[in-house]
Design an enzyme around this catalytic site. Sequence first.
Site, PDB file in Angstrom:
ATOM      1  N   LYS A 159       0.904   0.937   5.467  1.00 53.37           N
ATOM      2  CA  LYS A 159       2.269   1.027   5.978  1.00 53.37           C
ATOM      3  C   LYS A 159       2.071   1.958   7.233  1.00 53.37           C
ATOM      4  O   LYS A 159       3.125   2.045   7.954  1.00 53.37           O
ATOM      5  CB  LYS A 159       2.446   1.186   4.664  1.00 53.37           C
ATOM      6  CG  LYS A 159       3.482   0.354   3.395  1.00 53.37           C
ATOM      7  CD  LYS A 159       3.126   0.330   2.531  1.00 53.37           C
ATOM      8  CE  LYS A 159       3.519  -0.465   2.121  1.00 53.37           C
ATOM      9  NZ  LYS A 159       2.577  -1.055   1.301  1.00 53.37           N
ATOM     10  N   GLU A 161      -0.732  -0.501  -2.188  1.00 51.63           N
ATOM     11  CA  GLU A 161      -0.429  -1.383  -1.863  1.00 51.63           C
ATOM     12  C   GLU A 161      -0.546  -2.104  -4.038  1.00 51.63           C
ATOM     13  O   GLU A 161      -0.876  -1.461  -4.837  1.00 51.63           O
ATOM     14  CB  GLU A 161      -1.915  -3.014  -1.801  1.00 51.63           C
ATOM     15  CG  GLU A 161      -1.976  -2.610  -0.264  1.00 51.63           C
ATOM     16  CD  GLU A 161      -0.879  -3.041   0.655  1.00 51.63           C
ATOM     17  OE1 GLU A 161      -0.078  -3.792   0.457  1.00 51.63           O
ATOM     18  OE2 GLU A 161      -0.753  -2.410   1.973  1.00 51.63           O
ATOM     19  N   GLY A 162       0.238  -2.912  -4.002  1.00 49.71           N
ATOM     20  CA  GLY A 162       0.362  -3.931  -5.686  1.00 49.71           C
ATOM     21  C   GLY A 162       1.293  -3.436  -6.553  1.00 49.71           C
ATOM     22  O   GLY A 162       1.669  -3.573  -7.801  1.00 49.71           O
ATOM     23  N   GLU A 190       7.254  -6.224   4.138  1.00 52.22           N
ATOM     24  CA  GLU A 190       5.681  -4.697   4.590  1.00 52.22           C
ATOM     25  C   GLU A 190       4.345  -6.547   5.034  1.00 52.22           C
ATOM     26  O   GLU A 190       5.359  -7.825   4.689  1.00 52.22           O
ATOM     27  CB  GLU A 190       4.804  -4.506   3.464  1.00 52.22           C
ATOM     28  CG  GLU A 190       4.971  -5.667   2.382  1.00 52.22           C
ATOM     29  CD  GLU A 190       3.679  -4.667   1.508  1.00 52.22           C
ATOM     30  OE1 GLU A 190       2.623  -3.738   1.827  1.00 52.22           O
ATOM     31  OE2 GLU A 190       3.688  -5.265   0.340  1.00 52.22           O
TER      32      GLU A 190
END
Length: 475
Positions: free
Chosen positions: A306, A369-370, A144
């Site tokens: 994404k 995210e994350g 990503e």
Amino acid sequence: MSPIREEVLRDENLIRSLEEIAKDTALLNGVLMRTKETPNSPELVSYAPFTLFPTPVPTALFYQALAVQTHFNRLVDRVSQNPTFLEDTLASTIKVDDFTARLFSIFKQVHQECQSQPIVLGLNRSDYMLDQNPDGGTSLKQIEINTIAASFGGLASQTPDVHRHILKVANMLDECDHILDNNPAAGLARGLAKAWELYGSERAVVMFLVEDIQRNIYDHRYVENELWKNNIPVVRRRFEDVCRTGSLDQQKRLFVNGQEIAIVYFRNGYMPQNYTSEQSWEARLMMERSLAVKCPDISTHLAGTKKVQQELAWPGVLERFFPDEPETVAQIRATFAGLYTLDKGEEGDKTVAMALANPDQYVLKPQREGGGNNIYGKEICEVLENTKSSSERTAYILMDKIQPRPVQNYLLRPGAPLKLNSCLSELGVFGAYVRKGNDMVFNECVGHLLRTKSSEHADGGVAAGVAVLDNPLLV
Ligand code: ADP
Ligand code: MG
């Protein structure tokens, strides 16, 4: 494959003495993190988790990742400047994903007001894994690209010396030269400094927008201190501070705590949990409307979703962004893994059938995210069976699962017993760019990051407590 000989990895006495030396060296070199128990106090700190040994990375693939970074910088920037593309691409997603929908509504609102800040600063990190090919080779595949709050550029600047020292003590002197110097902190700061200079006010400050819990503060501090070295003032503020004391003046200059803000550098704001109240969203909108340079601005944030990544992999789409640059297109596309839409319709149905037939070959990804959000294996089937005929499935994309070759290593983590692990690594490359109007005035690849995790864990980054810091050992 490991450059570290089996007898070294299995020599318990040596490993135990290296463990202590490694941890002390990490502390001496400032590879630091605050503790879980006292994340907001510098009184008690520990080392940031890292591998005992560096991990072999083929030299050609490493340089391939560095070489494509300035192209990714331009791609992200061009996507961010194409509202029609963002709108079309995210149309299905925002119907079912509230977080992306909220970001998108800020984007729409600001776009309608036509109040764009002519200076754009992008600091991103493109992440890769090395996929094993059927012919025995390996290829670089992008996982990503992070366009908001990409972390560990600070600590990654400090880890090469730690691994070199460990190798020296382990009597592996020759290998030391295969660990490159790395200084993303300085490069990210150069991007920030350029944008600050263009903003053009000596008094205005760079504001790091940070979380309430500041465990990873030292990673930020390296970048902050690089700015201070150049007499560029930095403040750290939370959403709450912006809510309480933030305002715009007549010219839309942003003030927080009475100080004019030249740059809002988001090290927060990438997860739904970061917006603890309606006021946080209002603060985000206010910052977005302001004249301050946003890193990232809302459209660059959306360019990192994404869903956008999946759309860019669709045939012909990259060509729209680089109409006269077939080489650039080829270089970028070479790093793409298979990415598949789950939109309603024939293509999406095909994706579902493919995933249900071979779930272990794919990763199902929501717009988050994350770390820790992806879905693997038979859970993919459960989710897709349940959402097959509803629009819920459009919250996800499907991606080929990358299969890197595991490497044996020890992961050093405060409080965790030492044990030999089968590990997988992810290479990140930092990019920085500044655009003023139509001119790219700065576009650089500014360093790298290797993160390694035990292969038992399918997912999760350093902050999530799964991956640890590492260095590529070029082979
Ligand atoms: P996030 O935005 O949460 O970091 P990522 O796309 O980076 O999401 O996925 C999180 C982690 O999941 C990655 O660090 C990697 O370990 C694993 N992962 C993601 N995509 C793939 C893939 N296609 N193949 C194998 N592992 C993957
Ligand atoms: Mg990631």
